[in-house]
Motif scaffolding. Sequence first.
Motif, PDB file in Angstrom:
ATOM      1  N   ILE A   7       0.869  -1.186   0.000  1.00  0.00           N
ATOM      2  CA  ILE A   7       0.000   0.000   0.000  1.00  0.00           C
ATOM      3  C   ILE A   7       0.899   1.227   0.000  1.00  0.00           C
ATOM      4  O   ILE A   7       1.693   1.428   0.921  1.00  0.00           O
ATOM      5  CB  ILE A   7      -0.923   0.017   1.231  1.00  0.00           C
ATOM      6  N   ALA A   8       0.792   2.036  -1.049  1.00  0.00           N
ATOM      7  CA  ALA A   8       1.594   3.260  -1.182  1.00  0.00           C
ATOM      8  C   ALA A   8       0.700   4.461  -0.899  1.00  0.00           C
ATOM      9  O   ALA A   8      -0.398   4.566  -1.453  1.00  0.00           O
ATOM     10  CB  ALA A   8       2.197   3.364  -2.583  1.00  0.00           C
ATOM     11  N   GLN A  31      -2.218  -0.856  10.309  1.00  0.00           N
ATOM     12  CA  GLN A  31      -1.663  -1.867  11.211  1.00  0.00           C
ATOM     13  C   GLN A  31      -2.211  -3.246  10.873  1.00  0.00           C
ATOM     14  O   GLN A  31      -1.475  -4.238  10.860  1.00  0.00           O
ATOM     15  CB  GLN A  31      -2.020  -1.507  12.661  1.00  0.00           C
ATOM     16  N   ARG A  32      -3.512  -3.327  10.581  1.00  0.00           N
ATOM     17  CA  ARG A  32      -4.098  -4.610  10.190  1.00  0.00           C
ATOM     18  C   ARG A  32      -3.474  -5.117   8.898  1.00  0.00           C
ATOM     19  O   ARG A  32      -3.160  -6.307   8.774  1.00  0.00           O
ATOM     20  CB  ARG A  32      -5.619  -4.469  10.008  1.00  0.00           C
ATOM     21  N   ALA A  33      -3.297  -4.214   7.943  1.00  0.00           N
ATOM     22  CA  ALA A  33      -2.702  -4.610   6.665  1.00  0.00           C
ATOM     23  C   ALA A  33      -1.279  -5.120   6.869  1.00  0.00           C
ATOM     24  O   ALA A  33      -0.866  -6.129   6.277  1.00  0.00           O
ATOM     25  CB  ALA A  33      -2.715  -3.425   5.700  1.00  0.00           C
ATOM     26  N   HIS A  34      -0.520  -4.428   7.698  1.00  0.00           N
ATOM     27  CA  HIS A  34       0.844  -4.859   7.986  1.00  0.00           C
ATOM     28  C   HIS A  34       0.861  -6.239   8.627  1.00  0.00           C
ATOM     29  O   HIS A  34       1.667  -7.103   8.251  1.00  0.00           O
ATOM     30  CB  HIS A  34       1.516  -3.844   8.911  1.00  0.00           C
ATOM     31  N   PRO A  59       5.538   1.950  13.504  1.00  0.00           N
ATOM     32  CA  PRO A  59       6.254   0.708  13.818  1.00  0.00           C
ATOM     33  C   PRO A  59       6.399  -0.221  12.626  1.00  0.00           C
ATOM     34  O   PRO A  59       7.248  -1.110  12.638  1.00  0.00           O
ATOM     35  CB  PRO A  59       5.397   0.074  14.923  1.00  0.00           C
ATOM     36  N   PHE A  60       5.591  -0.016  11.600  1.00  0.00           N
ATOM     37  CA  PHE A  60       5.650  -0.876  10.428  1.00  0.00           C
ATOM     38  C   PHE A  60       6.294  -0.187   9.227  1.00  0.00           C
ATOM     39  O   PHE A  60       6.207  -0.677   8.101  1.00  0.00           O
ATOM     40  CB  PHE A  60       4.249  -1.382  10.057  1.00  0.00           C
ATOM     41  N   LEU A  61       6.946   0.961   9.448  1.00  0.00           N
ATOM     42  CA  LEU A  61       7.610   1.653   8.343  1.00  0.00           C
ATOM     43  C   LEU A  61       8.947   0.979   8.026  1.00  0.00           C
ATOM     44  O   LEU A  61       9.796   0.817   8.897  1.00  0.00           O
ATOM     45  CB  LEU A  61       7.862   3.121   8.706  1.00  0.00           C
ATOM     46  N   ARG A  62       9.133   0.626   6.770  1.00  0.00           N
ATOM     47  CA  ARG A  62      10.435   0.120   6.330  1.00  0.00           C
ATOM     48  C   ARG A  62      10.871   0.804   5.033  1.00  0.00           C
ATOM     49  O   ARG A  62      11.942   1.374   4.973  1.00  0.00           O
ATOM     50  CB  ARG A  62      10.398  -1.396   6.141  1.00  0.00           C
ATOM     51  N   TYR A  63      10.027   0.730   4.007  1.00  0.00           N
ATOM     52  CA  TYR A  63      10.393   1.331   2.724  1.00  0.00           C
ATOM     53  C   TYR A  63       9.704   2.682   2.559  1.00  0.00           C
ATOM     54  O   TYR A  63       8.592   2.887   3.069  1.00  0.00           O
ATOM     55  CB  TYR A  63       9.997   0.406   1.571  1.00  0.00           C
ATOM     56  N   ALA A 271      -9.920  -1.078   4.733  1.00  0.00           N
ATOM     57  CA  ALA A 271     -10.795  -1.990   5.487  1.00  0.00           C
ATOM     58  C   ALA A 271     -11.487  -3.007   4.588  1.00  0.00           C
ATOM     59  O   ALA A 271     -11.841  -4.102   5.047  1.00  0.00           O
ATOM     60  CB  ALA A 271     -11.834  -1.187   6.263  1.00  0.00           C
ATOM     61  N   ARG A 272     -11.686  -2.677   3.331  1.00  0.00           N
ATOM     62  CA  ARG A 272     -12.297  -3.638   2.406  1.00  0.00           C
ATOM     63  C   ARG A 272     -11.394  -4.844   2.191  1.00  0.00           C
ATOM     64  O   ARG A 272     -11.877  -5.961   1.996  1.00  0.00           O
ATOM     65  CB  ARG A 272     -12.587  -2.976   1.049  1.00  0.00           C
ATOM     66  N   PHE A 273     -10.104  -4.620   2.188  1.00  0.00           N
ATOM     67  CA  PHE A 273      -9.147  -5.693   1.926  1.00  0.00           C
ATOM     68  C   PHE A 273      -8.619  -6.338   3.200  1.00  0.00           C
ATOM     69  O   PHE A 273      -8.197  -7.499   3.189  1.00  0.00           O
ATOM     70  CB  PHE A 273      -7.971  -5.138   1.103  1.00  0.00           C
ATOM     71  N   PHE A 274      -8.654  -5.580   4.293  1.00  0.00           N
ATOM     72  CA  PHE A 274      -8.159  -6.076   5.575  1.00  0.00           C
ATOM     73  C   PHE A 274      -9.178  -5.718   6.652  1.00  0.00           C
ATOM     74  O   PHE A 274      -9.000  -4.770   7.407  1.00  0.00           O
ATOM     75  CB  PHE A 274      -6.790  -5.462   5.896  1.00  0.00           C
TER      76      PHE A 274
END
Length: 285
Positions: A7-8, A31-34, A59-63, A271-274
Amino acid sequence: MPAIRLIALDLDGTLLDSEKRLSKENFDALQRAHRAGACIVPATGRFFAAMPAVVRALPFLRYAITINGARVSDASDSQVLYTAEIPGAQALEIMAWLDTLPVIYDCYKDNAGWMTEAMQRRADEFAPDRHYLEMLRTLRTPVPELKAFVAQTGGDVQKIQFFTRDLDLREEVLASCARRFPGTVASASCPNNVEINAAAATKGEALRGLCDALGIALEETIAFGDGLNDISMLRAAGLGVAMGNAVPAVKAAADEVTADCDAHGVADVVARFFPETEAKQEESV
């Protein structure tokens, strides 16, 4: 659509609300998507250190896709995955031309912002939005004269940005920049600015480069945005989503339009996808 693996997200006016805040709704959805395995990737016109602290602290940032796609980096080890910059000589040519126009301008070089001191002092005349004015005052290092600084330090330039009160001039530059300066592309992120990058430095090309590096198909991505500099990314992604507050050209380029940035439009789509129910089930295990 296939399962979403990346997700961008543009930041200002997209992930962040009109006061540059990250809502709980957006955070929880990402957070749910991560947790489900998706990469969450900020895609911004800013350089990395200029991203709001709330984004850099995720907390889920990498790229991160930064400087409109001039740089894609892995925040975990500072590895550069993609880069595209304006040659130094051409950057000086562009700045010399801007000196003939009723504008103030700055540049990003070596992952930092720089600006002629005299232009920075006049920022309030050209950037009436208080958020952009604050960025010009705090996220640009003043130098006596920008062209001289670029010439003395050498190397290439990641982005040149100008602000103007002449909106007809803005539209003319957006339309003609690539012809005047071959190998460049012009975009915008607010109503009275223009951002000039190398032609390969678009959020769309950066998204392609990142997906290639990670082995993710573009069809497995969602991209969100509201400004002209987001259009290439929305077109490249498997699902391109314009915010309700997006400019008309962005809405026309998108696959769908969600609620505006103050109504958690990002969360509505994610939310539709996760769905939240899945996250609750995972936490109860």
